[in-house]
Design a protein around this motif. Structure first.
Motif, mmCIF file in Angstrom:
data_model
loop_
_atom_site.group_PDB
_atom_site.id
_atom_site.type_symbol
_atom_site.label_atom_id
_atom_site.label_comp_id
_atom_site.label_asym_id
_atom_site.label_seq_id
_atom_site.Cartn_x
_atom_site.Cartn_y
_atom_site.Cartn_z
ATOM 1 N N PRO A 18 0.821 -1.226 0.000
ATOM 2 C CA PRO A 18 0.000 0.000 0.000
ATOM 3 C C PRO A 18 0.854 1.276 0.000
ATOM 4 C CG PRO A 18 -0.823 -1.553 1.625
ATOM 5 C CD PRO A 18 0.490 -2.097 1.130
ATOM 6 N N PHE A 19 1.987 1.238 0.682
ATOM 7 C CA PHE A 19 2.875 2.404 0.722
ATOM 8 C C PHE A 19 3.607 2.568 -0.613
ATOM 9 C CE2 PHE A 19 2.361 0.759 4.998
ATOM 10 C CZ PHE A 19 1.798 1.860 5.612
ATOM 11 N N GLN A 21 2.342 1.754 -3.493
ATOM 12 C CA GLN A 21 1.348 2.352 -4.385
ATOM 13 C C GLN A 21 1.264 3.859 -4.181
ATOM 14 O OE1 GLN A 21 -2.100 -0.194 -3.480
ATOM 15 N NE2 GLN A 21 -2.110 -0.653 -5.668
ATOM 16 N N LEU A 22 1.305 4.307 -2.936
ATOM 17 C CA LEU A 22 1.283 5.736 -2.647
ATOM 18 C C LEU A 22 2.504 6.419 -3.248
ATOM 19 C CD1 LEU A 22 0.195 8.267 -1.201
ATOM 20 C CD2 LEU A 22 1.518 7.541 0.795
ATOM 21 N N TYR A 25 2.016 6.768 -6.940
ATOM 22 C CA TYR A 25 1.069 7.840 -7.229
ATOM 23 C C TYR A 25 1.745 9.201 -7.087
ATOM 24 C CZ TYR A 25 -2.662 11.208 -6.614
ATOM 25 O OH TYR A 25 -3.446 12.319 -6.724
ATOM 26 N N LYS A 26 2.503 9.372 -6.013
ATOM 27 C CA LYS A 26 3.192 10.645 -5.789
ATOM 28 C C LYS A 26 4.233 10.930 -6.863
ATOM 29 C CE LYS A 26 1.518 12.519 -2.047
ATOM 30 N NZ LYS A 26 0.939 13.853 -2.111
ATOM 31 N N THR A 42 10.549 7.974 3.350
ATOM 32 C CA THR A 42 9.703 6.820 3.648
ATOM 33 C C THR A 42 10.559 5.605 3.985
ATOM 34 O OG1 THR A 42 7.998 7.696 2.166
ATOM 35 C CG2 THR A 42 7.824 5.369 2.790
#
Length: 83
Positions: A18-19, A21-22, A25-26, A42
């Motif tokens: 999930p991270f 994917q973030l 996206y960013k 991160t």
């Protein structure tokens, strides 16, 4: 790489998905430099505070740092990291 390491890395990748994917996206919305900094921050946060991102019960500390580093290197440089 050993099978044991690959298993650990795959578990970590699944937990971090999930991270990841973030971050992807960013990548579309931030400048290259800002995105690189975001990925690096991160990565360090995952390494320094793994309990915020992962179920530590399934984490093997012998491989943790190397596996996290490889996962994040693959995010920063897709296709340029040996697996």
């Amino acid at each position: 790489m050993t099978d044991e390491f690959n298993t650990q890395k795959n578990r970590l990748h699944a937990s971090l998905y999930p991270f990841i994917q973030l971050l992807e996206y960013k990548h579309e919305t931030l400048s290259v430099a800002a995105w690189g900094n975001f990925v690096s921050m991160t990565r360090e946060s995952v390494i320094n505070n793994p309990e915020q991102y992962l179920d530590l019960e399934n984490i093997d500390s012998r491989f943790f740092r190397r596996a996290v580093d490889e996962i994040f290197d693959e995010i920063l440089h897709p296709g340029n990291v040996e697996i």
